[in-house]
Enzyme design. Structure first.
Site, PDB file in Angstrom:
ATOM      1  N   ILE A 170      74.284  -4.461  28.271  1.00 22.63           N
ATOM      2  CA  ILE A 170      72.846  -4.714  28.155  1.00 22.63           C
ATOM      3  C   ILE A 170      72.232  -4.152  29.422  1.00 22.63           C
ATOM      4  O   ILE A 170      72.414  -4.691  30.511  1.00 22.63           O
ATOM      5  CB  ILE A 170      72.526  -6.205  27.966  1.00 22.63           C
ATOM      6  CG1 ILE A 170      73.043  -6.672  26.602  1.00 22.63           C
ATOM      7  CG2 ILE A 170      71.015  -6.450  28.065  1.00 22.63           C
ATOM      8  CD1 ILE A 170      72.834  -8.148  26.324  1.00 22.63           C
TER       9      ILE A 170
ATOM     10  N   ARG B 250      70.831 -14.074  40.680  1.00 21.51           N
ATOM     11  CA  ARG B 250      69.501 -14.596  40.366  1.00 21.51           C
ATOM     12  C   ARG B 250      69.506 -16.112  40.148  1.00 21.51           C
ATOM     13  O   ARG B 250      68.517 -16.778  40.453  1.00 21.51           O
ATOM     14  CB  ARG B 250      68.934 -13.894  39.123  1.00 21.51           C
ATOM     15  CG  ARG B 250      68.518 -12.453  39.353  1.00 21.51           C
ATOM     16  CD  ARG B 250      67.863 -11.854  38.122  1.00 21.51           C
ATOM     17  NE  ARG B 250      67.438 -10.482  38.325  1.00 21.51           N
ATOM     18  CZ  ARG B 250      66.241 -10.109  38.771  1.00 21.51           C
ATOM     19  NH1 ARG B 250      65.333 -11.008  39.072  1.00 21.51           N
ATOM     20  NH2 ARG B 250      65.942  -8.830  38.897  1.00 21.51           N
TER      21      ARG B 250
ATOM     22  N   TYR C  51      74.810 -15.663  29.560  1.00 26.06           N
ATOM     23  CA  TYR C  51      74.374 -14.669  30.544  1.00 26.06           C
ATOM     24  C   TYR C  51      74.641 -15.222  31.935  1.00 26.06           C
ATOM     25  O   TYR C  51      73.988 -16.171  32.377  1.00 26.06           O
ATOM     26  CB  TYR C  51      72.893 -14.358  30.344  1.00 26.06           C
ATOM     27  CG  TYR C  51      72.310 -13.317  31.291  1.00 26.06           C
ATOM     28  CD1 TYR C  51      73.116 -12.469  32.048  1.00 26.06           C
ATOM     29  CD2 TYR C  51      70.933 -13.171  31.417  1.00 26.06           C
ATOM     30  CE1 TYR C  51      72.577 -11.528  32.898  1.00 26.06           C
ATOM     31  CE2 TYR C  51      70.381 -12.219  32.257  1.00 26.06           C
ATOM     32  CZ  TYR C  51      71.206 -11.403  32.992  1.00 26.06           C
ATOM     33  OH  TYR C  51      70.655 -10.469  33.839  1.00 26.06           O
TER      34      TYR C  51
ATOM     35  N   LYS D  79      77.173 -11.860  28.477  1.00 29.47           N
ATOM     36  CA  LYS D  79      76.679 -10.791  29.347  1.00 29.47           C
ATOM     37  C   LYS D  79      77.100 -11.159  30.760  1.00 29.47           C
ATOM     38  O   LYS D  79      76.626 -12.151  31.319  1.00 29.47           O
ATOM     39  CB  LYS D  79      75.156 -10.644  29.247  1.00 29.47           C
ATOM     40  CG  LYS D  79      74.596  -9.564  30.169  1.00 29.47           C
ATOM     41  CD  LYS D  79      73.073  -9.507  30.123  1.00 29.47           C
ATOM     42  CE  LYS D  79      72.538  -8.473  31.103  1.00 29.47           C
ATOM     43  NZ  LYS D  79      71.058  -8.462  31.173  1.00 29.47           N
TER      44      LYS D  79
ATOM     45  N   THR E  82      65.007 -10.948  31.843  1.00 30.88           N
ATOM     46  CA  THR E  82      64.403 -11.008  33.177  1.00 30.88           C
ATOM     47  C   THR E  82      63.685  -9.709  33.520  1.00 30.88           C
ATOM     48  O   THR E  82      62.643  -9.723  34.192  1.00 30.88           O
ATOM     49  CB  THR E  82      65.490 -11.284  34.234  1.00 30.88           C
ATOM     50  OG1 THR E  82      66.260 -12.413  33.831  1.00 30.88           O
ATOM     51  CG2 THR E  82      64.877 -11.574  35.584  1.00 30.88           C
TER      52      THR E  82
ATOM     53  N   TYR F 182      68.345 -22.111  39.757  1.00 30.09           N
ATOM     54  CA  TYR F 182      67.689 -22.888  40.812  1.00 30.09           C
ATOM     55  C   TYR F 182      68.337 -24.242  41.055  1.00 30.09           C
ATOM     56  O   TYR F 182      68.654 -24.604  42.185  1.00 30.09           O
ATOM     57  CB  TYR F 182      66.190 -23.077  40.525  1.00 30.09           C
ATOM     58  CG  TYR F 182      65.472 -23.773  41.673  1.00 30.09           C
ATOM     59  CD1 TYR F 182      65.164 -23.075  42.829  1.00 30.09           C
ATOM     60  CD2 TYR F 182      65.149 -25.124  41.614  1.00 30.09           C
ATOM     61  CE1 TYR F 182      64.556 -23.712  43.903  1.00 30.09           C
ATOM     62  CE2 TYR F 182      64.533 -25.764  42.678  1.00 30.09           C
ATOM     63  CZ  TYR F 182      64.237 -25.053  43.824  1.00 30.09           C
ATOM     64  OH  TYR F 182      63.635 -25.690  44.868  1.00 30.09           O
TER      65      TYR F 182
END
Length: 291
Positions: free
Chosen positions: A206, A140, A135, A164, A46, A109
């Site tokens: 990360i 987000r 992840y 992650k 991202t 979303y």
């Protein structure tokens, strides 16, 4: 998966003033972070502004990253979406022979159920020619992947090898670390919490901040992994104000301001991302001049 312990860096995508990709700046950044001691790089995360990149640009970035890294460190490729079929298609068509693993964000979303998240990852793991790193970044995606779902995937799906974790929920992180399979890696996705999470037993980070703080951040992570927490705390405290400013308005706007100050890339973006405000940029410059 030993090669994915330590510091990974989620590379930014530098742009020129006309919004085209600045390939020279990207090469400079790749060399800078590798010279700084990061253990591996992540392309198309991202932080690389992937929502604004075309399919052809993503393919070009993968090939360019492999070429310029030149096997000096492992490369992880970000491939994720809320459309499971599209992720499967990209996994089958992208040039991934040189990739160490795939970093795949939880579906965003559409806010699927936990069972929907499980089935999404099960499907892409079956299609992937490379190991999958889960992840979880609910800030987000709009949906947290619970510890129970993560652990179910870790125990039941062979090709899922790491996580992650960027939920910011320390209890959730500790539960995953406690109950994970022995060879399953748990990787921090939050620079500000990384030292605390390493102390709890995470295997690395990360990082966004390592785009700029490549040497100090890598040294901090390495010190923590060998239980030298006095040294790790000194480095973390040195960077702490930088972390705060880096994420106070937007990622990757913050990290690009740092990189622009260092002369590594220009401070350019594609909408809807904008540069940090003049006031914040001034504070960043003042901080870095003293760093």
């Amino acid at each position: 998966m030993e090669q994915l312990k330590g510091t990974g860096v989620a590379l930014v995508t530098p742009f020129k003033a006309d919004e085209s990709i600045d390939w020279n700046a990207l090469e400079k950044l790749i060399n800078y972070v590798i010279d700084g001691g990061v253990n591996y790089v992540v392309s198309l995360g991202t932080t690389g502004e992937t929502p604004t990149l075309s399919a052809d640009e993503k393919l070009d970035l993968i090939k360019f990253t492999f070429e310029k890294v030149s096997k000096r460190v492992p490369v992880v490729i970000g491939i994720g979406d809320y459309d499971t079929r599209d992720v499967v298609k990209r996994l089958e068509s992208c040039p991934l022979d040189e990739a160490a693993a795939i970093l795949s964000v939880a579906p965003y979303y559409s806010k699927p159920t936990q069972e929907g998240i499980f089935q999404h990852y099960k499907a892409i793991a079956a299609a992937s020619p490379k190991p999958i790193i889960l992840y979880n970044v609910p800030g987000r995606t709009g949906r947290n992947m619970t510890a129970e779902t993560t652990l179910r995937l870790a125990h039941e799906v062979e090709n899922i090898v790491a996580m992650k974790e960027a939920s910011g929920d320390m209890m959730q992180c500790m539960q995953i670390i406690r109950d994970k399979p022995k060879d399953f890696l748990v990787i921090s996705g939050d620079d500000g919490l990384a030292l605390a999470q390493l102390a709890c037993g995470m295997d690395g980070v990360i990082s966004v901040a390592a785009n700029y703080f490549a040497a100090d951040f890598s040294s901090m992570v390495h010190a923590a992994l060998v239980n030298d927490y006095p040294a790790a705390r000194i480095l973390n405290n040195k960077m702490l104000q930088g972390f705060e400013m880096m994420f106070s308005e937007n990622n990757p706007a913050g990290i690009k301001a740092f990189l622009h100050h260092a002369g590594i890339c220009e401070n350019n973006f594609r909408l809807p991302i904008l540069p940090v405000t003049d006031g914040l940029y001034g504070n960043i410059s003042a901080y870095l001049n003293k760093y």
